[in-house]
Every structure is written in structure tokens, then in C-alpha cells.
Motif scaffolding. Structure first.
Motif, PDB file in Angstrom:
ATOM      1  N   SER A   1       0.837  -1.170   0.000  1.00 44.01           N
ATOM      2  CA  SER A   1       0.000   0.000   0.000  1.00 44.01           C
ATOM      3  C   SER A   1       0.883   1.234   0.000  1.00 44.01           C
ATOM      4  CB  SER A   1      -0.954  -0.025   1.196  1.00 44.01           C
ATOM      5  OG  SER A   1      -0.285   0.357   2.370  1.00 44.01           O
ATOM      6  N   TRP A   3       0.649   3.737   2.042  1.00 43.46           N
ATOM      7  CA  TRP A   3       0.941   4.202   3.408  1.00 43.46           C
ATOM      8  C   TRP A   3       2.012   3.296   4.028  1.00 43.46           C
ATOM      9  CZ3 TRP A   3      -1.141   8.653   4.962  1.00 43.46           C
ATOM     10  CH2 TRP A   3      -2.265   9.121   4.272  1.00 43.46           C
ATOM     11  N   ILE A   4       2.862   3.973   4.775  1.00 46.08           N
ATOM     12  CA  ILE A   4       3.889   3.142   5.433  1.00 46.08           C
ATOM     13  C   ILE A   4       3.450   2.823   6.862  1.00 46.08           C
ATOM     14  CG2 ILE A   4       5.810   3.922   4.010  1.00 46.08           C
ATOM     15  CD1 ILE A   4       6.540   5.921   6.115  1.00 46.08           C
ATOM     16  N   GLU A   5       3.987   1.765   7.365  1.00 45.12           N
ATOM     17  CA  GLU A   5       3.612   1.298   8.702  1.00 45.12           C
ATOM     18  C   GLU A   5       4.257   2.173   9.761  1.00 45.12           C
ATOM     19  OE1 GLU A   5       1.543  -1.254   9.462  1.00 45.12           O
ATOM     20  OE2 GLU A   5       1.119  -1.479   7.317  1.00 45.12           O
ATOM     21  N   GLU A   6       3.697   2.151  10.972  1.00 43.97           N
ATOM     22  CA  GLU A   6       4.180   2.980  12.082  1.00 43.97           C
ATOM     23  C   GLU A   6       5.638   2.658  12.419  1.00 43.97           C
ATOM     24  OE1 GLU A   6       2.979   4.013  16.712  1.00 43.97           O
ATOM     25  OE2 GLU A   6       1.669   2.718  15.538  1.00 43.97           O
ATOM     26  N   LEU A   7       5.977   1.392  12.442  1.00 44.88           N
ATOM     27  CA  LEU A   7       7.352   0.998  12.759  1.00 44.88           C
ATOM     28  C   LEU A   7       8.328   1.511  11.715  1.00 44.88           C
ATOM     29  CD1 LEU A   7       6.726  -2.664  14.003  1.00 44.88           C
ATOM     30  CD2 LEU A   7       7.203  -0.641  15.387  1.00 44.88           C
ATOM     31  N   GLU A   8       7.897   1.539  10.485  1.00 43.43           N
ATOM     32  CA  GLU A   8       8.739   2.052   9.397  1.00 43.43           C
ATOM     33  C   GLU A   8       8.997   3.539   9.613  1.00 43.43           C
ATOM     34  OE1 GLU A   8      10.944   1.951   5.843  1.00 43.43           O
ATOM     35  OE2 GLU A   8      10.266   0.359   7.170  1.00 43.43           O
ATOM     36  N   TYR A  10       9.124   5.074  12.567  1.00 41.91           N
ATOM     37  CA  TYR A  10      10.122   5.176  13.644  1.00 41.91           C
ATOM     38  C   TYR A  10      11.521   4.879  13.105  1.00 41.91           C
ATOM     39  CZ  TYR A  10       6.298   5.242  17.069  1.00 41.91           C
ATOM     40  OH  TYR A  10       5.187   5.586  17.797  1.00 41.91           O
ATOM     41  N   ARG A  11      11.639   3.919  12.238  1.00 37.84           N
ATOM     42  CA  ARG A  11      12.935   3.548  11.681  1.00 37.84           C
ATOM     43  C   ARG A  11      13.499   4.694  10.842  1.00 37.84           C
ATOM     44  NH1 ARG A  11      15.207   1.950   7.342  1.00 37.84           N
ATOM     45  NH2 ARG A  11      13.362   1.781   6.084  1.00 37.84           N
TER      46      ARG A  11
END
Length: 127
Positions: A1, A3-8, A10-11
């Protein structure tokens, strides 16, 4: 998708920049009063402009109706003038025709008078 994930997230930014500092949930009393004054002044300006526009629209409508009435009056006058002109031309044609008839009849009357005089003269000679 897309949208990127929340952990991504933070990274990508790194742990030292966390947690994010959130803006305050409300504005100060001064900012609120300024905003309220601005809103009230804009509302007054809007009302004034709406009233000006209403007056303009009424004047424009009145001018439009006056123009329509003037056009109707001019059209009516033009029609009456044309009718008068046509009637005048008809009467003028009849008058010219009557004048021609009068000339013709006058000539004929003159000829008849000459014939009558000639006949009277003959009758006098015979009697």
C-alpha cells in the motif's frame, strides 16, 4: 500500500526524535478573542456587502424595467408612425387619383360645353 507502517516511520526518523511534540489542543484566550473579533468584523462586512448588492440588484431591476417600458413605448410610437404613414400614403394616392379624375372630367366638360354651344348655334341658325 502507499501508506507506510508505524514501525517504518520510527525507523526512518530515529528513536531519539520520539515522542513527537504535539501542538496544544486549544488557542490562548488572546488568540481566541482576536479570532472572535475578526469573525465579527468579517460578518459585519459580509452583511454590508450583501445589503449593497441587494440595493444594486433592485436598482438594476428598476433600470431594466424602465428600459423595457421605453423600448415598448418607442416600438408602439414607431408602429403608430408607420400606420399613419401608410394611411397618409393611401390618402395621398386617392387624392392624386381624384385630381386626375377632376382634370379629365374638366376637359370632358369643356368639350361638351363647346359641342353644346355649337349645337345651340346651329339651332339658332335653323330657327
Amino acid at each position: 500500500s502507499a501508506w507506510i507502517e508505524e514501525l517504518e516511520v520510527y525507523r526512518l526518523i530515529g528513536d531519539e526524535d520520539l515522542p513527537f511534540e504535539l501542538p496544544s489542543y486549544s488557542i490562548s484566550e488572546e488568540e481566541s478573542a482576536e479570532a472572535q473579533e475578526k469573525i465579527e468584523s468579517l460578518e459585519e462586512a459580509l452583511k454590508a456587502h450583501q445589503e449593497k448588492f441587494r440595493r444594486f440588484r433592485v436598482r438594476a431591476e428598476m433600470v431594466s424595467k424602465k428600459k423595457d417600458a421605453e423600448i415598448a413605448r418607442v416600438t408602439d410610437n414607431n408602429l403608430k408612425y408607420k400606420q399613419h404613414n401608410i394611411v397618409g400614403q393611401d390618402i395621398q394616392a386617392e387624392l392624386n387619383h381624384a385630381r386626375k379624375q377632376i382634370k379629365t372630367l374638366s376637359v370632358l366638360q369643356g368639350e361638351q360645353e363647346i359641342k353644346i354651344k355649337a349645337l345651340n348655334a346651329r339651332l339658332k341658325k335653323k330657327s
